[in-house]
Design an enzyme around this catalytic site. Structure first.
Site, PDB file in Angstrom:
ATOM      1  N   ASP A  66       0.901  -1.109   0.021  1.00 25.04           N
ATOM      2  CA  ASP A  66      -0.082  -0.177  -0.098  1.00 25.04           C
ATOM      3  C   ASP A  66       0.756   1.233   0.020  1.00 25.04           C
ATOM      4  OD1 ASP A  66      -1.597   2.058   0.765  1.00 25.04           O
ATOM      5  OD2 ASP A  66      -2.995   0.715   1.871  1.00 25.04           O
ATOM      6  N   TYR A 161      -8.725  15.805  -4.670  1.00 30.10           N
ATOM      7  CA  TYR A 161      -7.955  15.066  -5.909  1.00 30.10           C
ATOM      8  C   TYR A 161      -7.113  16.132  -6.554  1.00 30.10           C
ATOM      9  CZ  TYR A 161      -7.139  12.664 -10.391  1.00 30.10           C
ATOM     10  OH  TYR A 161      -6.364  12.123 -11.337  1.00 30.10           O
ATOM     11  N   LYS A 165      -2.949  16.245  -6.568  1.00 32.63           N
ATOM     12  CA  LYS A 165      -2.322  16.600  -7.972  1.00 32.63           C
ATOM     13  C   LYS A 165      -1.745  17.807  -8.309  1.00 32.63           C
ATOM     14  CE  LYS A 165      -3.803  12.548  -9.723  1.00 32.63           C
ATOM     15  NZ  LYS A 165      -2.820  11.455  -9.743  1.00 32.63           N
TER      16      LYS A 165
HETATM   17  N1  LIG Z   1      -8.711   7.559 -15.203  1.00 26.81           N
HETATM   18  C1  LIG Z   1      -8.732   8.960 -15.366  1.00 26.81           C
HETATM   19  O1  LIG Z   1      -9.428   9.485 -16.239  1.00 26.81           O
HETATM   20  C2  LIG Z   1      -7.281   9.638 -14.866  1.00 26.81           C
HETATM   21  C3  LIG Z   1      -7.316  11.182 -15.180  1.00 26.81           C
HETATM   22  C4  LIG Z   1      -6.143  11.712 -14.819  1.00 26.81           C
HETATM   23  C5  LIG Z   1      -5.312  11.199 -14.112  1.00 26.81           C
HETATM   24  N2  LIG Z   1      -5.574   9.841 -13.551  1.00 26.81           N
HETATM   25  C6  LIG Z   1      -4.462   9.325 -12.741  1.00 26.81           C
HETATM   26  O2  LIG Z   1      -3.687   8.133 -13.564  1.00 26.81           O
HETATM   27  C7  LIG Z   1      -3.366   7.181 -12.514  1.00 26.81           C
HETATM   28  C8  LIG Z   1      -3.773   5.883 -12.999  1.00 26.81           C
HETATM   29  O3  LIG Z   1      -5.055   5.945 -12.770  1.00 26.81           O
HETATM   30  P1  LIG Z   1      -6.354   4.935 -13.781  1.00 26.81           P
HETATM   31  O4  LIG Z   1      -7.445   5.657 -13.616  1.00 26.81           O
HETATM   32  O5  LIG Z   1      -5.216   4.473 -14.932  1.00 26.81           O
HETATM   33  O6  LIG Z   1      -5.933   3.734 -12.679  1.00 26.81           O
HETATM   34  P2  LIG Z   1      -7.000   2.574 -11.984  1.00 26.81           P
HETATM   35  O7  LIG Z   1      -7.447   1.845 -13.071  1.00 26.81           O
HETATM   36  O8  LIG Z   1      -8.089   3.510 -11.196  1.00 26.81           O
HETATM   37  O9  LIG Z   1      -5.926   1.993 -11.279  1.00 26.81           O
HETATM   38  C9  LIG Z   1      -5.372   2.678  -9.896  1.00 26.81           C
HETATM   39  C10 LIG Z   1      -4.113   1.984  -9.478  1.00 26.81           C
HETATM   40  O10 LIG Z   1      -3.570   2.706  -8.394  1.00 26.81           O
HETATM   41  C11 LIG Z   1      -3.320   1.521  -7.476  1.00 26.81           C
HETATM   42  N3  LIG Z   1      -3.631   1.994  -6.110  1.00 26.81           N
HETATM   43  C12 LIG Z   1      -4.728   2.765  -5.773  1.00 26.81           C
HETATM   44  N4  LIG Z   1      -4.392   2.775  -4.194  1.00 26.81           N
HETATM   45  C13 LIG Z   1      -3.248   2.537  -3.983  1.00 26.81           C
HETATM   46  C14 LIG Z   1      -2.638   2.277  -2.733  1.00 26.81           C
HETATM   47  N5  LIG Z   1      -3.006   2.737  -1.709  1.00 26.81           N
HETATM   48  N6  LIG Z   1      -1.271   1.281  -2.881  1.00 26.81           N
HETATM   49  C15 LIG Z   1      -1.070   1.063  -3.794  1.00 26.81           C
HETATM   50  N7  LIG Z   1      -1.524   1.101  -4.880  1.00 26.81           N
HETATM   51  C16 LIG Z   1      -2.705   1.800  -5.259  1.00 26.81           C
HETATM   52  C17 LIG Z   1      -4.497   0.554  -7.896  1.00 26.81           C
HETATM   53  O11 LIG Z   1      -3.820  -0.723  -7.453  1.00 26.81           O
HETATM   54  P3  LIG Z   1      -4.540  -1.776  -6.127  1.00 26.81           P
HETATM   55  O12 LIG Z   1      -5.933  -1.571  -6.372  1.00 26.81           O
HETATM   56  O13 LIG Z   1      -3.795  -3.172  -6.592  1.00 26.81           O
HETATM   57  O14 LIG Z   1      -3.977  -1.434  -5.041  1.00 26.81           O
HETATM   58  C18 LIG Z   1      -4.418   0.536  -9.350  1.00 26.81           C
HETATM   59  O15 LIG Z   1      -3.242  -0.359 -10.047  1.00 26.81           O
HETATM   60  C19 LIG Z   1      -3.845   7.720 -11.153  1.00 26.81           C
HETATM   61  O16 LIG Z   1      -2.648   8.566 -10.691  1.00 26.81           O
HETATM   62  C20 LIG Z   1      -4.768   8.660 -11.688  1.00 26.81           C
HETATM   63  O17 LIG Z   1      -5.139   9.793 -10.466  1.00 26.81           O
HETATM   64  C21 LIG Z   1      -6.452   9.037 -14.067  1.00 26.81           C
END
Ligand SMILES: NC(=O)c1ccc[n+]([C@@H]2O[C@H](COP(=O)([O-])OP(=O)(O)OC[C@H]3O[C@@H](n4cnc5c(N)ncnc54)[C@H](OP(=O)(O)O)[C@@H]3O)[C@@H](O)[C@H]2O)c1
Length: 266
Positions: A66, A161, A165
């Site tokens: 984590d 959020y 960021k």
């Molecule tokens: N999706 C969007 O629209 C969007 C837009 C802008 C930025 N982002 C950023 O892009 C990045 C990836 O997001 P995503 O949407 O592609 O991913 P996602 O599919 O929501 O996956 C999030 C990942 O973060 C891990 N995670 C969350 N909490 C954690 C913790 N406490 N410890 C370890 N791992 C943790 C999860 O793994 P586990 O569940 O295995 O822990 C998972 O692998 C993030 O930083 C997000 O803020 C996303």
């Protein structure tokens, strides 16, 4: 400065590699020649990413931790560095959570705020704390933190959020100034909406609740955001930018935020 391509056996660590962007980044870096440590909380999902990496002929190390937990991260990175022979060429912090949607400041629960800050800011701080000294000793390294456009402009109902960021930009820029003389870069990739499973589910639920098609929900979303290119990101859009920063093209880029959002922040 060395680049990823110059290193005999480059090694990357990717957090959040169990799903979405982090998973696809981990696989792409393996395609680019890296052995990859994959970190997250869900071991099964990390194993699936690791299998994909091994199928590409690269080594993978599953690290269940984590990112909010200092001891867990320290333990995982000890295992990672033992596995990598003490190297760390690329660090991608992709683990992140959106936190509550729609709660204005004043109604936002402290526990929710803290959880977002701990995941999105403390997590990258902890991994950087462990790996920047390694990169500085090597004389090369690339840190790529996944931020978000909500860290470039405020957004009602997304205060925790956006704060996390936004702060990640400060952490990254400051670190970039500190480690640059050692040949290490640190940058933020700031995506707008990415069509990961989690987002697709949210759009599908909204479409069902409103009795409209998913296309209509998306269409309304891109228009409401004023998105020039009228399409949300696929993970591949973000992955391509990470690859660029990790590769030859990123050699002389540091302390920057690269927005990948289809043209909202313009
Ligand atoms: N999706 C969007 O629209 C969007 C837009 C802008 C930025 N982002 C950023 O892009 C990045 C990836 O997001 P995503 O949407 O592609 O991913 P996602 O599919 O929501 O996956 C999030 C990942 O973060 C891990 N995670 C969350 N909490 C954690 C913790 N406490 N410890 C370890 N791992 C943790 C999860 O793994 P586990 O569940 O295995 O822990 C998972 O692998 C993030 O930083 C997000 O803020 C996303």
């Amino acid at each position: 400065m060395n680049t990823i391509a110059d290193t005999v056996r480059p090694v990357a660590l990717v957090t959040g590699a169990s799903s979405g962007t982090g998973r696809d980044v981990a696989i792409a870096l393996a395609e680019d020649g890296c052995d990859v440590g994959v970190l997250g909380r869900r071991t099964d999902a990390l194993e699936a990413t690791a299998d994909r990496i091994r199928q590409l002929g690269r080594r993978a190390c599953v690290l269940t931790a984590d990112v909010r937990d200092e001891q867990a991260v320290a333990g995982a990175l000890q295992v990672f560095l033992a596995w990598s022979g003490g190297r760390a060429d690329v660090l991608v912090n992709a683990a992140g959570i959106p936190g509550p949607l729609g709660d204005p400041v004043g109604e936002l629960q402290l526990g929710d705020f803290d959880a977002v800050m701990a995941t999105n800011l403390r997590g990258p701080f902890l991994t950087m704390t462990h790996l920047l000294p390694v990169m500085c000793r090597q004389g090369n390294g690339r840190v790529i933190n996944i931020g978000g456009t909500h860290g470039m402009r405020g957004r009602a109902g997304r205060a925790s959020y956006a704060t996390s960021k936004w702060a990640l930009r400060g952490l990254t820029r400051s670190a970039a100034l500190e480690v640059g003389a050692h040949g290490v870069t640190a940058n933020v990739v700031a995506p707008g909406a990415i069509a990961v499973d989690r987002m697709r589910k949210r759009w599908a639920e909204q479409a069902e609740a409103e009795g409209v098609s998913e296309e209509e929900v998306l269409d309304r979303y891109v228009h409401a955001m004023g998105m020039a290119l009228k399409r949300p990101n696929e993970t591949s859009d973000v992955v391509a930018t990470v690859r660029f920063l990790a590769g030859e093209g990123g050699r002389n880029i540091t302390g920057q935020e690269i927005v990948v959002d289809g043209g909202v922040i313009v």
